[in-house]
Enzyme design. Structure first.
Site, PDB file in Angstrom:
ATOM      1  N   ASP A 115      -9.415   4.062  -1.811  1.00  0.00           N
ATOM      2  CA  ASP A 115     -10.269   4.432  -0.691  1.00  0.00           C
ATOM      3  C   ASP A 115     -11.649   4.895  -1.151  1.00  0.00           C
ATOM      4  OD1 ASP A 115      -8.046   3.822   0.715  1.00  0.00           O
ATOM      5  OD2 ASP A 115      -7.512   5.864   1.227  1.00  0.00           O
ATOM      6  N   GLU A 136       2.581   5.295  -3.815  1.00  0.00           N
ATOM      7  CA  GLU A 136       2.555   6.318  -4.880  1.00  0.00           C
ATOM      8  C   GLU A 136       3.874   7.103  -5.018  1.00  0.00           C
ATOM      9  OE1 GLU A 136      -1.139   4.821  -3.880  1.00  0.00           O
ATOM     10  OE2 GLU A 136       0.134   5.967  -2.526  1.00  0.00           O
ATOM     11  N   ASP A 183       0.857  -1.184   0.000  1.00  0.00           N
ATOM     12  CA  ASP A 183       0.000   0.000   0.000  1.00  0.00           C
ATOM     13  C   ASP A 183       0.897   1.239   0.000  1.00  0.00           C
ATOM     14  OD1 ASP A 183      -2.239   1.604   0.189  1.00  0.00           O
ATOM     15  OD2 ASP A 183      -2.925   0.810   2.106  1.00  0.00           O
TER      16      ASP A 183
END
Length: 957
Positions: free
Chosen positions: A619, A546, A543
């Site tokens: 999300d 980015e 996760d």
């Protein structure tokens, strides 16, 4: 992402994405400079200042290919900057793909433009070259290649068109918007100089004559192409060109302006698809022009954006710069290999026109000729590689939340699924399993014996996943941090010191996975010797890659950070998460003596990430609006290779009511990646917690997923071998149907013929499904038949809460397993059911692919792959491809048989059913062919006595 302070979430309202945390085009210097080109180009005096010289055969030193191959270089110049030299290179690749690159050459600047995106995105950075012929006449170069394809290159002004059959299908620089900012020194203000000379009078502002001075004039610029070139059209004065401030963050921009703009037009197209990831319709609507659907361009810039807007061109977690341009006449594609921040405008004018604006890098454009979607999938896979073949368990159901907090809680979840007779394959652990969020280090107060826990879960054939994020806690007591310091493999700040920022562990650092020194070290981190508290049944979730940096600009890393090779983060940002994903999945695959298929979920991705595993849409909110928009997101990702995609069932944020939860599980059963996940502040919503009848509806959805796992596995194998998507949009299955091209609320599962349409409207008791022309369709649950029609149409299907539209297109055969067990592993030796949905010609075909679901032995021929065909009243099984039928895997399932054959739509009752001359039992339901809602005839053959590994024939007389 989870909020840094969970309590902060309580202060946020629904749809509370903080737009002010993320830039719009006008707040970004390079986009603000170059986007107006598209409107300035409407001037009748506007023309591109760029022109080409004569082509020459590209040398191996230029592009790394033999000189005999189809590769040429052209000098490229601009009348605006006659002293700046560029080079345009053209390669014709295998598969009739044309590659066009532009770079600045001969610059006195010490800087270079980033030119390594292809190294990471393409399977081979220099793909094999095809054959081509080149001619140049009257300043037009024609390169003929493939079947009736020509690359027509106009030298002055620069314009390149891919032509097929005399028609332009892709045009580069059609509107003259190509512009590449060159390296330069920052101009400092200087005082005006008065030059003494003889001649014309020079006066001061007050009108006084300056003795002995003259006005200096430059020779008049040549104006090529009979047009006026106004430099301001291409470069607006911008005080942020050499340094940019946004809120409290300063971008030092040491290289100065290096953005580039290009326009790509598709003269025949009516739709463009792609550019994931955006929460937008599949057929991308306009972003510019009067009445445009959006006012901002589509942004490609991987960001951590919680509670994202359900319909917006805002950037999300992934970026794949791929477009399909489509009409009933044909489909073509472009892949623009740039990893820096990119904005794309779309306008449905004169076909479809697109304008791409990127902050840095070279132009590296690949033109994919199609001429249909299936060809595009295969051409894209030839460039970037096919998708990874997942392990079998990964295609089943995953249960997650932030967080299962103790070892006992994990075991309780396993037990409750078993008590409720609900299948489950994977249980996930979020960040709270790690001591002080130091990934790899278990919190032993809450998880005192991780190995015992994983082993207990594995007794039922289940697996576990633990999160490993890229941020590393900045403390000398953490071995991972200490190692990274010793190896000097951390991302640097612009001043050369190690970058540190704020994330879940607090003060954190980030490993530079562009640095090869990090690769072997990261692989060792996952070895059983180094990470002792794991087993082969523990897999990984990447996760926040980015990367997410809580105290960074736009919740990410400063653009002037430095990576290996001296490249700035601005150059490589969109690739960053892919490299983390790549190295993690490699580490998982080699931790055992026999290489195993890894499973690693990633949030960030780029072109080529499909080689490394699954992604999800981040999300999302537990709202009907979010649920409704996700099918389009899945399809957009799928056509760009990212087929192993899903969303958080129930929404990451929020507390869905019973109806929404049921509809989300029904939808989830038909997502390629099926995972329930929820925020730490949400109520517990595991499916076994619901009261009846809701619990049964959720159980039915889960069991249906497991029943259809063989059909899903077929689709994943096609993705891994052919580059086909796991789920197909209507335009890709039926490219000639213009009416249905924009349909994005339903999709097909591989080549199974299964057509799924989720119910995403609150209180809906019916749903419309768009059916292609030509074949009948059958309701999966009721055998209701929708007869073949010569034109496509919408049909309405009743959808009480326990039902949803799932149809089977005539002409297809798909396998299923009806004996649902507690995990997919426990079903590996169960018999199959074959459903034969007859087409209007009473024929059908399909496949059954099987392997061990775990290793890479399938790549060496250890598999079973059967082609299934129903024709002339006979159902046959024969090898789909050539393989050794006696391979070890085939022998291991030699006793697995077909327990049932179900034939839909047979036009008359059979007199007998025989296998190898022996009659077998069958049941006949004549259906209701003449009713208002006709029901298909159903022939059920029980226990035909055939094995899945054998050749056989069932004769229906």
């Amino acid at each position: 992402m989870k909020l840094l302070l969970p309590a902060l979430l309580l202060a946020l309202s629904v749809h509370a994405v903080k737009r002010e945390d993320f830039k719009e085009c006008g707040q970004t210097s390079f986009c603000r400079r170059l986007r107006p080109l598209s409107t300035k180009s409407e001037s009748t005096d506007f023309a591109s200042p760029y022109s080409l010289g004569a082509p020459s055969r590209a040398s191996a030193s230029q592009i790394g290919v033999p000189a005999k191959d189809a590769a040429w270089s052209f000098p490229l110049s601009s009348t605006m900057y006659p002293d700046v030299a560029f080079e345009l290179r053209v390669d014709i690749l295998e598969g009739d793909i044309a590659r066009v690159r532009v770079d600045e050459v001969g610059s006195v600047s010490p800087w270079r433009r980033y030119n390594e995106t292809a190294k990471w995105a393409l399977l081979n950075a220099e793909p094999a070259h095809g054959a081509a012929e080149i001619t140049t006449k009257n300043s037009v170069t024609s390169i003929r290649y493939g079947q009736d394809l020509t690359l027509r290159i106009n030298h002055a002004p620069l314009r390149i068109a891919m032509v097929r059959g005399g028609n332009e299908e892709i045009v580069f620089n059609d509107r003259g918007l190509f512009h590449m900012e060159h390296f330069r020194a920052k101009e400092m203000p200087v005082e005006e100089e008065v030059v003494e000379t003889e001649g014309e009078e020079v006066k001061t502002e007050e009108g006084q004559v300056v003795e002995g001075a003259e006005i200096k004039t430059e020779p008049e610029d040549q104006q090529p192409f009979e047009a006026t070139i106004d430099r301001s059209w291409f470069e607006t004065e911008d005080g942020d060109m050499f340094e940019e401030q946004w809120k409290r963050w300063r971008d030092s921009k040491p290289k100065g302006p290096e953005a580039f703009s290009l326009d790509i037009s598709f003269p025949f197209a009516k739709h463009v698809f792609g550019l994931p990831e955006h929460a937008s319709p599949l057929s991308l609507p306009d972003t510019i022009g009067e009445g445009s659907y959006y006012t901002e361009p589509y942004r490609l810039w991987n960001v951590d954006i919680f509670e994202y807007v359900a319909d917006s061109p805002m950037a999300l977690y992934g970026a794949v710069p791929l477009l399909h341009a489509h009409s009933a006449r044909g489909t073509v594609g472009v892949l623009n290999l740039v990893a820096s921040e990119t904005w794309v405008d779309v306008a449905h004018t004169k076909g479809v026109q697109t304008h791409w604006i990127s902050e840095s890098g070279i132009m590296d454009l690949l033109l994919l000729p199609g001429p249909n979607p299936t060809s595009l999938f295969e051409q894209y896979a030839a460039l970037t590689g096919p998708a990874q073949m997942p392990p079998q368990f990964a295609t089943a159901y995953h249960q997650c939340r932030w967080n299962y907090n103790t070892q006992g809680e994990v075991i309780e979840v396993q037990d409750r699924f078993e008590e409720a007779d609900m299948p489950l394959d994977v249980t996930w652990l979020d960040i709270e399993y790690a001591d002080e969020h130091r990934y790899f280090d278990w919190n032993k107060k809450m998880f005192p014996d991780p190995i015992a826990m994983i082993n207990q879960v594995a007794k039922l054939g289940r697996k576990m996943v633990a999160i490993v994020d890229p941020h590393i806690k900045r403390t000398d007591s953490f071995r991972v941090y200490k190692d990274s310091l010793d190896l000097d493999i951390l991302i640097k700040k612009a001043d050369g010191n190690n970058f540190d920022g704020w994330c879940w562990p607090g003060s954190s650092v980030w490993v530079d996975f562009f640095n090869p020194k990090s690769w072997e070290w990261w692989t060792r981190m996952f070895s059983f010797d180094t990470w002792a508290d794991q087993t082969k049944n523990l897999f990984v979730w990447n996760d926040m890659n980015e990367p997410s940096v809580f105290d960074g600009p736009e919740i990410t890393m400063p653009k002037d950070n430095i990576h290996d090779g001296g490249w700035e983060h601005r150059d490589v940002h969109n690739i960053n998460g892919m490299l983390f994903h790549n190295q993690t999945q490699h580490a998982i695959s080699v931790r055992e003596p026999t290489k195993k298929r890894p499973f690693v979920l990633s949030r960030a991705y780029f072109a080529g990430s499909h080689r490394f595993g699954a992604i999800w849409t981040g999300d999302n909110l537990g709202t009907w609006e979010h649920m409704a928009g996700e099918a389009a997101m899945f399809l957009s990702n799928s056509i760009a290779g990212m087929s192993f995609v899903g969303s958080d069932i129930g929404g990451f944020f929020g507390n869905p009511g019973d109806e929404m939860l049921v509809r989300w599980y029904q939808k989830g059963a038909f997502m390629p990646f099926m995972r329930a996940h929820a925020h730490i502040d949400t109520k517990r919503r595991e499916p076994y917690l619901s009261e009846e009848p809701i619990r049964s509806y959720l159980r039915d959805a889960l069991r249906l997923r497991y029943t259809l796992l063989p059909a899903w596995y077929n689709a994943f194998h096609d993705a891994a071998t052919k580059g086909h998507p796991v789920i197909w949009p209507h335009y890709a299955k039926y490219p000639g149907d213009e009416t249905g091209a924009a349909v994005d609320n339903q999709y097909y599962i591989g080549d199974s013929g299964l057509l799924f349409r989720p119910v995403v409207v609150e209180g809906a008791t019916s749903a419309d499904v768009y059916l292609a022309a030509g074949e009948p369709y059958y309701d999966y649950f009721s055998s209701r038949m929708f007869p073949a029609r010569m034109k496509p149409r919408n049909v309405t299907i009743d959808t009480p809460l326990d039902k949803f539209p799932l149809l089977i297109e005539g002409g297809h055969i798909f396998p299923s397993r009806e004996r649902v067990r507690r995990s997919s592993a426990l079903m590996s030796n169960d018999p199959f059911t074959l459903t034969v949905a007859l087409g209007r010609n009473q024929n059908a075909e399909g496949q059954l692919y099987l392997d061990d679901g775990e290793t890479f032995a399938w790549e060496s021929g250890a598999f079973v792959h059967r082609g299934l065909e129903f024709k002339d009243g006979k159902l046959r099984s024969a090898p789909k491809v050539s393989y050794d039928a006696g391979n070890a895997y085939a022998q291991s399932i030699s006793n697995v048989g077909v327990e049932r054959v179900r034939v839909l739509g047979l036009n008359k009752e059979p007199k007998s059913v025989t296998v190898a001359g022996e009659e077998v039992q069958f049941e006949w339901d004549k259906g209701a062919p003449s009713a208002k809602e006709p029901r298909a005839a159903v022939l059920t053959i029980k226990n035909p006595g055939v094995k899945v590994v054998d050749d056989w024939e069932i004769v229906i007389a």
